[in-house]
Scaffold this motif. Sequence first.
Motif, PDB file in Angstrom:
ATOM      1  N   LEU A 252      28.962   7.145  93.498  1.00 56.11           N
ATOM      2  CA  LEU A 252      30.193   7.070  94.269  1.00 56.11           C
ATOM      3  C   LEU A 252      30.801   8.454  94.430  1.00 56.11           C
ATOM      4  O   LEU A 252      31.238   8.837  95.524  1.00 56.11           O
ATOM      5  CB  LEU A 252      31.191   6.132  93.590  1.00 56.11           C
TER       6      LEU A 252
ATOM      7  N   TRP B  19      31.335   4.076  82.480  1.00 58.65           N
ATOM      8  CA  TRP B  19      32.039   4.198  83.758  1.00 58.65           C
ATOM      9  C   TRP B  19      31.591   5.441  84.515  1.00 58.65           C
ATOM     10  O   TRP B  19      31.322   5.397  85.708  1.00 58.65           O
ATOM     11  CB  TRP B  19      33.541   4.259  83.518  1.00 58.65           C
ATOM     12  N   GLU B  20      31.489   6.554  83.802  1.00 63.76           N
ATOM     13  CA  GLU B  20      31.102   7.802  84.449  1.00 63.76           C
ATOM     14  C   GLU B  20      29.689   7.725  85.000  1.00 63.76           C
ATOM     15  O   GLU B  20      29.417   8.178  86.117  1.00 63.76           O
ATOM     16  CB  GLU B  20      31.213   8.955  83.453  1.00 63.76           C
TER      17      GLU B  20
ATOM     18  N   TYR C  26      37.221   2.037  82.987  1.00 65.15           N
ATOM     19  CA  TYR C  26      37.203   3.414  82.486  1.00 65.15           C
ATOM     20  C   TYR C  26      37.648   3.501  81.027  1.00 65.15           C
ATOM     21  O   TYR C  26      36.944   4.075  80.192  1.00 65.15           O
ATOM     22  CB  TYR C  26      38.101   4.309  83.345  1.00 65.15           C
TER      23      TYR C  26
ATOM     24  N   GLN D 273      37.081  -2.962  88.556  1.00 67.04           N
ATOM     25  CA  GLN D 273      36.762  -1.551  88.681  1.00 67.04           C
ATOM     26  C   GLN D 273      35.963  -1.207  89.942  1.00 67.04           C
ATOM     27  O   GLN D 273      36.176  -0.158  90.551  1.00 67.04           O
ATOM     28  CB  GLN D 273      36.000  -1.068  87.442  1.00 67.04           C
TER      29      GLN D 273
ATOM     30  N   ALA E 233      37.041   1.451  92.733  1.00 67.41           N
ATOM     31  CA  ALA E 233      36.199   2.575  93.131  1.00 67.41           C
ATOM     32  C   ALA E 233      35.972   2.611  94.634  1.00 67.41           C
ATOM     33  O   ALA E 233      35.910   3.686  95.249  1.00 67.41           O
ATOM     34  CB  ALA E 233      34.861   2.503  92.399  1.00 67.41           C
TER      35      ALA E 233
ATOM     36  N   SER F 189      29.575   5.576  88.049  1.00 62.77           N
ATOM     37  CA  SER F 189      30.353   6.131  89.158  1.00 62.77           C
ATOM     38  C   SER F 189      29.697   7.340  89.816  1.00 62.77           C
ATOM     39  O   SER F 189      30.149   7.779  90.880  1.00 62.77           O
ATOM     40  CB  SER F 189      31.753   6.539  88.663  1.00 62.77           C
TER      41      SER F 189
ATOM     42  N   ILE G 212      31.102  -2.136  88.131  1.00 70.04           N
ATOM     43  CA  ILE G 212      31.396  -0.940  87.347  1.00 70.04           C
ATOM     44  C   ILE G 212      32.275  -1.319  86.160  1.00 70.04           C
ATOM     45  O   ILE G 212      33.271  -2.036  86.316  1.00 70.04           O
ATOM     46  CB  ILE G 212      32.113   0.113  88.220  1.00 70.04           C
TER      47      ILE G 212
END
Length: 419
Positions: free
Chosen positions: A123, A116-117, A109, A173, A177, A120, A106
Amino acid sequence: MTQFTGLRRASLPQRLLSGLSLALCGLGAGGLPAAQAMTLEERAELDLSEYKVTAPDASYFDVEARMALLGDVDNSILLQEIDKLSTGTSCQQLLAYDPIDTRMRIPGYYPSPKEWELASEPLFQFEDSVSQLAGSYVATGDDYYAECLVRFLDKWAQEDALTNYYYDPIEPQAWFATESMIFAAAMAYSVVRPEIEGMNEERERVETWLKDLAQQHAAIPGQSIGSCCNNHFYRRALYGTMVGVLTEDDELFRFGVSAIYSALHDLTEEGALPLEVSRGRRATHYQNYALLYLITNMQVISRQGYDIFDLEVEGNTIHDAVDFALKIFEDPAALGDMAPLEQYTGFLKDNQYFSWMEIYQTRYHDPQIAEFIRRVRPIYNRSSGGYITLYFMEPDAQRNIVMDEKQREDAAFKGLGEE
């Protein structure tokens, strides 16, 4: 008040501490000496042998008592939450989601927020799913949701999900996460586990998976400047205590407890967490962000019978950190030379960051917190506790949701002390 002023030889698990650097955990902020932060060596020497799992079926709140209260409540905020969760979700649909069993990588951010979004989203879906199933069980008492949660987690356990993630000190990252996914799963599972009848094989696989995940993840100490000892350590500590409780693993539990000792040791005279307020314009955000995990962790620990909220280390208590956070919310000038006065305030509009306040209020009834959280209820945090207002708010604390969005935004940008 429980006091702690020294360091003694400890029995913290060596497998969790292997490879730890003896470097200091942080450089300090605004002239604060680096030596103020507890070193990894000092943390390893903490004697936490008195801390043991005493109630493996105790969730982070008294589930049975809360469900009894909710069954006869007339509070409109709580009734709205119950109504929302009573429609539940489709277990069949959730079980159709593929577990994350490939190597997870990942982007960071801050350098790449959109990427990143996007990376993610799966997740977040996992965290929302487990939290919703636990919440639906509490709201309805229907075993369907409890059993679905076990089946859902069991599917991920059978695939050894989340065990394969990319980690590099300069690209952590995916490791970051994963920590929230572990405690999201553990906290949700703790809500339903005592009520599950049968499903012994599934439960054994889930608990073995959670324990293996926690031990594998915690074996990475993080960078000696930052993630070894800052809010990411507090996040790892949260799954340490919760998974430790579920699996009756005293070593994991103590790993989680050690974060409280470390944080209280590090506090400045003002109540600042040095590694958090060193974040420049986001100093206020990170002081609050650390409290989100510290207070939630303390709640897990307290459910095992320990007066952790009264703990004093080197003269410092968690209340010092809370008071300082409230002070800098209201007036960034209280940061002094530790950080720029032009503080980022956008987080004040996002209620997930204040789940710790709901927990804290059940014990201390701080009037400043009471005024603030009435503007952001109902509070939901998809990983750190789920439907926190549903689980913790006293029915007479607030009767109706604040609907004035302008008031909410003004509160975010003017501070807690202004209307």
